[in-house]
Design an enzyme around this catalytic site. Structure first.
Site, PDB file in Angstrom:
ATOM      1  N   HIS A 212       0.813  -1.214   0.000  1.00  0.00           N
ATOM      2  CA  HIS A 212       0.000   0.000   0.000  1.00  0.00           C
ATOM      3  C   HIS A 212       0.849   1.267   0.000  1.00  0.00           C
ATOM      4  CE1 HIS A 212       0.271  -0.141   4.548  1.00  0.00           C
ATOM      5  NE2 HIS A 212       0.321   1.165   4.381  1.00  0.00           N
TER       6      HIS A 212
ATOM      7  N   ASP B 152      -0.007  -7.467   1.238  1.00  0.00           N
ATOM      8  CA  ASP B 152       0.462  -6.103   1.469  1.00  0.00           C
ATOM      9  C   ASP B 152       1.994  -6.001   1.598  1.00  0.00           C
ATOM     10  OD1 ASP B 152       0.363  -3.393   1.760  1.00  0.00           O
ATOM     11  OD2 ASP B 152      -0.630  -3.391   3.709  1.00  0.00           O
TER      12      ASP B 152
ATOM     13  N   SER C 147       4.444   2.500   7.908  1.00  0.00           N
ATOM     14  CA  SER C 147       4.128   1.357   7.044  1.00  0.00           C
ATOM     15  C   SER C 147       5.343   0.930   6.234  1.00  0.00           C
ATOM     16  CB  SER C 147       2.999   1.716   6.089  1.00  0.00           C
ATOM     17  OG  SER C 147       1.789   1.725   6.766  1.00  0.00           O
TER      18      SER C 147
END
Lengths: 483, 493
Positions: free
Chosen positions: A68, A99, A178
């Site tokens: 992402h 992901d 992230s």
């Protein structure tokens, strides 16, 4: 002299281990400029969005991060630890289901002096981990220490419809973290990836088993994805049901309650089969397996297989144990109910009517509360018909996404966001049928029928054909279709 | 004499100063309304469809209007499942025992009466206006703390829509007012006449049953003609797209609406066909938006013609364009209460149905059950259950039974998280009604009851031990304080 040499060698060794002991040097800041398509005007794109994330260097001169962080990227810039120079990177592999992504850097000098981080094992619950990354709120690298709170399967929100092993920690994981490594004893034990709205001091990271699965998958130069068995298993704890299946009254075995339409699974697995073992994991009566000391959903055992492999199962069927070798393949049948990436949305514009496949991405164009405002037929078609009424399921349901106003369609009263049933008598099973229906008829009028109640609209065919070029030009639609 | 004149003049001034106020207004004083307006107190049982065996007690106080000898008119709302009805006049004083003479829930009207002669003394009948005039000054009246409250309201519009709880559609008057907490049959008045009864409120908007509609039903009741409200059971769409009328080869000016769906009744030939153009209903021309011009109200939706001085079973003369020419057909109005719905309203005056089987609670899927999710139930109720409302009943599935919840007991271990599952079969027998379930449970399969649910993302099968079922059910009833293991009111199908 010899003492001096020993000392020098020690220094080198120390320096070397010093690199390993400073994993932040291999933690990368990633700046992504991305552009997502507009799902109800599929020839357009949203404005360019700038976002930042984290990553880390692994062996093979690659940077691991979250999918992402780099989805729909137009440009990716990466920054080394305390190095102002941006480097241009590109996606080498991307795994939207779990992901994860791997980046390459065009200028290989980027990697000089950077020690690739190594992976550890699944951390123990209650052990301490440190997240490294570049979260929002500053420019410098940030470290947060936390405890592994629990390990179980969680939904991965990037895809939206896949669950994998996940580790929960109380280390803060904020936007920008992230893709950053979660470190324990200088080894990467996870990739930070998501939080949970409403839960404070709770972050989640992707653990080594999922990371290794991804890395193994791409060894053939292609990411295929996690395979799915398509078996819905439910607990089998009611004594009567166990007796009905002539199953010993113990804590083993969970029941197969339904199957996805996957040919191999439907051929080899039956409803009311009782799963006793998946690979090396015994299945308990509550539908869990003991996975490295953690009791998690039996799905985790299925996720140990790579696509194309077969998984050995032991099932209880008709009063006895049976061994099954189940081929495991990637399931694409539910793609439309997950978030989609990489492939631009399909559409067809005719006389200002914009047709596109029904998908979750399309539904989200109705706004955050789309479930409250969407036509119930669309929700049923997207989420329920496939499992409830396979006979009437369409391969790719099509919606009238929007109407580009023109005198030829100005009197249409049907609201947009309606599910298309037939056009000129042709049942619309997929987008190509829309094109075929409009382009093959010679009637005076096109008749477009919608679900439900057979509501319909008509277009004068000659006028519609004449308006086509003008509509495309007026609204800046470069091509009437993307199929 | 002079003083009296002056006094009368003052009254005239007070009541006659508003614009458009008719001369009759001057003749009526609050004292007149005090003799026409009474309070209706209703004690009733209110059921909780999440726990259908429980009853709450509710008391509502509504407005009532004297309309004739021993007849108090009120709305039917809140009269179902009543245990005691009383009347009070003058906004204070004693309450008088009363009974419901008739209640029509689809029309939302009822007449209440009392056998006590003393109650009627001093009361005077109200007059229902015919027709309702947009330009009149309208007020809402009600008893409040022993005094007559009079609040101004403004005309908004006439609409045609479903009232509460019914498939019947009829004209309604929409008013705007600052008054709070109305919707219990408070009269809307203009001058000396009643223009309607308020039956619901949303913010400042009040929905009112207009007097002409009320009068038509009262008149029909008196003459013995009333057979309940009817409705149009076909679906149509506007024909504002001229290409559609060209495609259907309509000749002449653009008019009418297009019939798109006609219920499949199987046993009768449908009068209407999909793609008929509906041109006229009972001589009223239908325009391309689906409106007709009503002498009393102006433009109204054609659905109002299903309840405009017509009742269930009455014929409606329709003119349709079919096969290239206009044709006259006679359509019989089906009864709104008999509307075939997959998710019906639970019948009025009836306690909720359920069956408890070893702690598993089964209920018919009704709108009343879905409304248990609160005011916003259409969004908050489980989507799959709510979606059944948009589906038509079929011979294969005329109704829906759900496993609504499980009352935990060791017997049902493993199923205790199950809820809102749609039952397909029990012991291989198709289950559409609770009576099917009861019949099926009489025939266990090899000592087990096998329950199958609709395919989907939820649990699809449950197996129960047949031998210990009765004991388990009894144990559950005892533990959870439930009197009866089942309530099935509707006849076995």
């Amino acid at each position: 002299m010899s003492n001096k040499f020993l000392c020098l060698a020690l220094t080198v060794v120390l320096a070397s281990s010093g690199l390993a002991a400073e994993p932040e040097r291999s933690v990368i800041q990633i700046m992504t400029f991305s552009q997502q398509p507009v799902w109800d005007a599929p020839w357009r794109f949203d404005p360019v969005r700038r976002s930042s994330g984290s990553g880390f260097v692994i062996k093979g001169k690659r940077i691991m991060t979250n999918a992402h962080v780099v989805s729909w990227a137009k440009q990716i810039l990466v920054h080394r630890y305390q190095d102002p120079r941006p480097y241009l990177a590109r996606v080498k592999f991307i795994a939207h289901d779990c992901d994860l992504a791997l980046l390459e850097v065009e200028d290989e000098s980027f990697f000089s002096g950077l020690e690739p981080l190594k992976f550890g094992d699944l951390p123990k619950v209650r052990s301490t981990v440190v997240t490294h990354g570049y979260p929002a709120g500053g420019e410098q690298i940030s470290y947060t220490r936390g405890v592994v709170s629990r390990i179980e399967l969680q939904n991965y929100v990037h895809s939206g419809n896949r669950s994998f092993l996940t580790v929960q920690t109380d280390a803060a994981i904020n936007p920008g973290n992230s893709g950053g490594p979660v470190v324990q004893d200088d080894l990467v034990v996870g990739v930070a990836f998501q939080g949970m709205p409403g839960l404070e001091n709770t972050g989640f990271f992707i653990p080594p088993p999922v990371i290794h699965h991804f890395l193994k998958d791409i060894e053939d130069g292609f990411y295929g994805g996690f395979p799915m068995a398509g078996i819905r298993v439910v607990p089998l704890q009611n004594p009567a049901y166990r007796r009905y299946l002539r199953l010993p009254d113990n804590d083993l075995g969970a029941r197969v309650d339904s199957l996805l339409p996957i040919a191999a699974t439907e051929k080899l697995i039956q409803l009311d089969d009782v799963l006793l073992r998946v690979g090396k994991y015994e299945v308990a009566s509550d539908g869990t397996v003991l996975y490295e000391g953690n009791r998690v959903s039996a799905s985790a055992a299925f996720q140990t297989a790579q696509r194309g492999e077969s998984l050995s199962l032991k099932v209880w069927r008709q009063g006895k144990e049976t061994d099954i070798s189940l081929p495991m393949n990637v399931y694409e049948g539910d793609r439309s109910v997950g978030n989609q990436y990489d492939v631009l949305p399909r559409y067809f514009v005719y006389a200002g009517l914009v047709f596109t496949p029904l998908s979750l991405d399309y539904m989200k164009t109705l706004g955050q509360g789309w479930r409250d405002v969407a036509n119930a037929e669309l929700i049923y078609e997207l989420y329920y018909r496939r499992s409830e009424a396979q006979d009437s399921t369409r391969t790719e349901p099509v919606v009238l996404a929007s109407t580009l106003a023109h005198s030829v369609n100005a009197n249409f009263k049907i609201s947009n966001h309606a599910l298309v049933d037939k056009i000129d008598g042709v049942r619309i099973d997929k987008l190509e049928d829309v094109v075929r229906a409009f382009e093959s008829t010679t009637n005076t009028h096109h008749v477009i029928e919608f679900v439900p109640n057979h509501a319909f609209e008509t277009l004068n065919r000659v006028d519609a054909e004449a308006a086509q070029a003008e509509v495309l030009k007026t609204y800046g639609v470069p091509k009437d279709r993307r199929l | 004499m002079n003083v009296r004149f002056i006094h009368c003049f003052a009254v005239l001034l007070l009541f006659g100063s508003g614009p458009g106020f008719g001369s009759e207004a001057a003749k009526k004083t609050p004292g007149d309304w005090e003799r026409e307006l009474v309070s209706v107190e209703v004690h009733r049982k209110q059921y909780d469809y999440f726990q259908p065996w429980t009853k709450h007690v509710q008391t509502v106080v509504k407005a009532g209007l004297l309309i004739g000898p021993r007849e108090i008119l009120t709305t039917a709302d809140g009269l179902d499942n009543r245990t005691l009805v009383r009347l009070q006049k003058g906004g204070r004083g004693p309450w008088w025992s009363a009974g419901v003479k008739w209640a029509d829930y689809p029309a939302n009207l009822a007449v209440v009466t009392s056998t006590d002669e003393k109650f009627w003394a001093g009361l005077k009948p109200a007059t229902l206006a015919e027709p309702v005039k947009k330009e009149e000054e309208i007020q809402i009246i009600r008893w409040r703390a022993g005094n007559l409250e009079v609040r101004k309201a403004e005309f908004s519009r006439f609409t045609v829509s479903h009232p509460n709880m019914s498939d019947a559609v009829h004209v309604q008057l929409e008013l705007s007012s600052e008054i709070d907490g109305v919707g219990w049959s408070e009269p809307a008045i203009a001058g000396s006449k009643v223009v309607g009864l308020v039956f619901s409120q949303s913010g400042n908007q009040l929905q009112v049953l207009p007097s002409p509609f009320i009068r038509s039903i009262l008149d029909a009741q008196k003459k013995g003609h009333y057979k309940g409200l009817g409705y149009f059971d076909f679906t149509w769409q506007p024909a504002e797209n001229p290409e559609t009328l060209d495609y259907l080869k309509l000749e002449g000016e653009k008019r009418g609406v297009v019939v798109i769906d006609v219920p499949d009744k199987r046993d009768t030939n449908p009068v209407l066909k999909p793609r008929d153009i509906l041109l006229q209903v009972d001589g009223f021309d239908v325009d391309t938006q689906g409106d007709y011009v009503d002498a009393g109200y102006g433009h109204l939706l054609l659905e109002n013609l299903s309840t405009r001085n017509k009742w269930a079973g009455d014929p409606a003369r329709l003119k349709v364009w079919r096969d290239g020419r206009a044709q006259d057909v006679v359509y019989r109005l089906p009864k709104a209460e008999d509307a075939a719905r997959l998710v019906p309203e639970a019948p009025f005056e009836q306690e909720p149905e359920y069956v408890i089987v070893g702690g598993l609670v089964f209920q018919p899927l009704t709108k009343n059950y879905l409304r248990s999710w609160g005011q916003d139930w259409e969004r908050r109720a489980p989507f799959r259950l709510a979606y059944f409302r948009s589906q038509d009943p079929t011979p294969e599935r005329p109704a829906v039974v759900i496993l609504s919840q499980v009352l935990p007991d060791f017997y049902n271990l493993g199923y205790q998280e199950s809820r809102q599952l749609v039952v397909e079969k029990v012991n291989a027998r198709k289950v559409n009604y609770l009576s099917d379930l009861q019949q099926a449970l009489k025939k266990p399969v090899n000592g087990f009851h096998i329950l199958e649910f609709t395919k989907g993302e939820t649990l699809q099968k449950i197996v129960l031990d047949a031998a210990t079922l009765d004991a388990a059910t009894k144990r559950v009833l005892d533990r959870y304080g439930i009197d009866k293991e089942s309530v099935i009111v509707s006849p076995a199908k």
